[in-house]
Design an enzyme around this catalytic site. Structure first.
Site, mmCIF file in Angstrom:
data_model
loop_
_atom_site.group_PDB
_atom_site.id
_atom_site.type_symbol
_atom_site.label_atom_id
_atom_site.label_comp_id
_atom_site.label_asym_id
_atom_site.label_seq_id
_atom_site.Cartn_x
_atom_site.Cartn_y
_atom_site.Cartn_z
ATOM 1 N N ASP A 132 0.858 -1.183 0.000
ATOM 2 C CA ASP A 132 0.000 0.000 0.000
ATOM 3 C C ASP A 132 0.897 1.236 0.000
ATOM 4 O O ASP A 132 2.105 1.152 0.218
ATOM 5 C CB ASP A 132 -0.996 -0.015 1.155
ATOM 6 C CG ASP A 132 -0.362 -0.143 2.524
ATOM 7 O OD1 ASP A 132 0.848 0.062 2.619
ATOM 8 O OD2 ASP A 132 -1.086 -0.440 3.487
ATOM 9 N N GLY A 157 1.280 3.962 1.779
ATOM 10 C CA GLY A 157 1.728 4.704 2.953
ATOM 11 C C GLY A 157 0.810 5.847 3.304
ATOM 12 O O GLY A 157 0.907 6.430 4.387
ATOM 13 N N GLN A 170 -11.825 7.606 -3.598
ATOM 14 C CA GLN A 170 -12.153 8.167 -2.288
ATOM 15 C C GLN A 170 -13.432 8.984 -2.396
ATOM 16 O O GLN A 170 -14.005 9.123 -3.473
ATOM 17 C CB GLN A 170 -10.996 9.030 -1.776
ATOM 18 C CG GLN A 170 -9.736 8.277 -1.410
ATOM 19 C CD GLN A 170 -9.853 7.477 -0.121
ATOM 20 O OE1 GLN A 170 -10.890 7.474 0.546
ATOM 21 N NE2 GLN A 170 -8.786 6.777 0.237
ATOM 22 N N ASP A 184 -8.222 -7.173 1.846
ATOM 23 C CA ASP A 184 -7.202 -7.351 2.879
ATOM 24 C C ASP A 184 -7.778 -6.873 4.192
ATOM 25 O O ASP A 184 -8.648 -5.995 4.210
ATOM 26 C CB ASP A 184 -5.925 -6.563 2.562
ATOM 27 C CG ASP A 184 -6.058 -5.095 2.949
ATOM 28 O OD1 ASP A 184 -5.541 -4.717 4.021
ATOM 29 O OD2 ASP A 184 -6.704 -4.326 2.206
ATOM 30 N N CYS A 216 -11.303 -29.088 9.376
ATOM 31 C CA CYS A 216 -10.339 -28.091 8.903
ATOM 32 C C CYS A 216 -8.961 -28.727 8.786
ATOM 33 O O CYS A 216 -8.538 -29.486 9.664
ATOM 34 C CB CYS A 216 -10.305 -26.906 9.881
ATOM 35 S SG CYS A 216 -9.051 -25.661 9.484
ATOM 36 N N CYS A 228 -6.057 -26.993 8.546
ATOM 37 C CA CYS A 228 -4.982 -26.054 8.903
ATOM 38 C C CYS A 228 -4.007 -26.734 9.864
ATOM 39 O O CYS A 228 -4.333 -27.757 10.472
ATOM 40 C CB CYS A 228 -5.558 -24.785 9.517
ATOM 41 S SG CYS A 228 -5.963 -24.918 11.272
ATOM 42 N N CYS A 232 -5.628 -27.297 13.447
ATOM 43 C CA CYS A 232 -6.724 -28.263 13.560
ATOM 44 C C CYS A 232 -6.289 -29.699 13.266
ATOM 45 O O CYS A 232 -6.904 -30.648 13.754
ATOM 46 C CB CYS A 232 -7.870 -27.873 12.635
ATOM 47 S SG CYS A 232 -8.736 -26.367 13.175
ATOM 48 N N HIS A 271 -4.719 -20.700 11.882
ATOM 49 C CA HIS A 271 -6.075 -21.175 11.603
ATOM 50 C C HIS A 271 -6.905 -20.095 10.916
ATOM 51 O O HIS A 271 -7.591 -20.358 9.928
ATOM 52 C CB HIS A 271 -6.778 -21.622 12.891
ATOM 53 C CG HIS A 271 -8.240 -21.868 12.676
ATOM 54 N ND1 HIS A 271 -8.736 -23.042 12.145
ATOM 55 C CD2 HIS A 271 -9.320 -21.054 12.854
ATOM 56 C CE1 HIS A 271 -10.049 -22.945 12.012
ATOM 57 N NE2 HIS A 271 -10.442 -21.748 12.435
#
Length: 377
Positions: free
Chosen positions: A89, A91, A194, A271, A309, A311, A314, A340
């Site tokens: 990104d 900044g 924006q 994100d 799961c 992961c 798990c 997880h």
């Protein structure tokens, strides 16, 4: 290059081709602000849990260790041992949120570092130069992120300046990509819409930046205090004004429910710090909503965080054991929760992509949201 594979209503299933590999969209980018995911998560872990894109922060890496240092070490990919796409990104958000004293001028922003107080100037050119030194796959344009409830007059002036800054970002990136010593000469640029909760300002700005033929477009300045309904209203108005043949990125969003709703409105990229931040506090995501593993009811619970799961947490550990680690302030507990949660988000996106491909996204969204409202058995 963005390849639109399938549309299901407004939901998009895409494929974004980059110099560091293909990104299957919709995608959730795992947030590693300072070139690492908080919670002792390595890039080898990211590969194991199905991460497609890692996101790092221009401002934070500029102040520490310094973007010139990263460039001398071969760029972010070599620095953090990650060969898949990275988005940085600009900044801008940190400049406006972390800097107590700042002065905004047409050329850019003057502010003090939150690390050591030293004076820093950052404008469109400087942000592009820093991101070029970092050699990320995708760079974000430098913008002002005003409060979503700023008064209309200020918001209009701010958005107009952000548009002028975007033109400067595009010009500077083209220059940087042409230099012999640039590490990534194929760095891409996303512009940012924006306008707070002012629908007409948002729409006009989206139409203006859509004409600039950028690699992708983001919607910024949401999830910063407005209601979810206001956010969805703005997305309903703005996303149709952005090019359907380019990826659309909703910055800093959000909860699984937010993601499901935004995908339904045509968003490709997401994100958010929620999965890692909540994980570090023992809050874990499941198909039946969020659990707080600090709760006493998990003291003797031998089940994994979520049945089925795959992961790393798990597959091997019980809720009772992870709760014990958290209560004992053992870092492993925090790490397992973060792993997880990131796995959950990454694989939620995989399920979303499958539902769009099969033309059943509306039903998938309805069923997934309903499950989140249910109480666990």
């Amino acid at each position: 290059m963005y390849e639109l594979i399938k549309r299901d209503g407004r939901a998009k299933r895409g494929r974004f081709h980059t110099v560091h590999g293909v990104i299957e969209t919709p995608v959730f980018m795992n947030v590693g602000t300072i070139a690492a995911i908080k919670g002792a998560v390595s890039t080898a872990d990211l590969e194991e849990i199905g991460t497609q894109v890692e996101l790092s922060n221009t401002y934070h890496l500029h102040v520490r260790p310094g973007d010139q240092v990263v460039k001398k070490l071969g760029g972010l990919h070599r620095f953090m041992a990650w060969d898949k796409p990275i988005l940085t990104d600009s900044g801008g958000f940190q400049v406006f949120s972390l800097a107590g004293l700042r002065k905004i001028k047409e050329e850019g922003v003057y502010f003090n570092s939150h690390i050591d107080g030293r004076k820093i100037f950052m404008g469109p050119e400087e942000s592009m130069q820093i991101q070029s030194n970092l050699a990320s796959t995708i760079a974000m344009a430098f913008d002002e992120c005003p409060s979503s409830v700023a008064e209309r007059k200020y918001m209009q002036a701010s958005v107009e300046r952000t548009t002028r800054w975007l033109a400067r970002c595009k010009e500077e990136m083209a220059r940087l990509n042409s230099l012999d010593d640039t590490i990534n000469k194929h760095q891409m640029l996303f512009g940012i819409n924006q306008g707070g909760v002012y629908e007409d300002i948002r729409v006009e700005h989206a139409q203006q930046i859509a004409e600039m033929d950028l690699d992708g477009y983001a919607v910024g300045g949401l999830a910063v205090g407005e209601t979810h309904e206001e956010m969805y209203r703005i997305l309903d108005a703005v996303v149709p004004c952005l090019p359907v043949a380019k990826p659309t990125y909703l910055m800093g969003v959000g909860t699984p429910a937010n993601i499901l709703e935004a995908v339904d409105r045509g968003v490709d990229f997401f994100d958010c710090v929620y999965p890692s931040r909540n994980g570090r506090h023992g809050h874990v995501y499941t198909k039946h909503g969020k659990l707080n593993l600090f709760n006493a009811k998990f003291e003797l619970d031998e089940r994994p965080i979520e049945e089925g799961c795959q992961c790393p947490a798990c597959r091997r550990y019980s809720r009772a054991y992870i709760r014990h680690l958290l209560k004992a302030k053992e870092m492993l507990g925090m790490r397992l929760c973060v792993l997880h949660n990131l796995y959950y988000y990454n694989h939620l996106m995989e399920d979303i992509r499958g539902a769009i491909e099969e033309g059943r996204y509306a039903q998938f969204k309805k069923e997934t949201l309903a499950k989140m409202e249910e109480k666990e058995d």
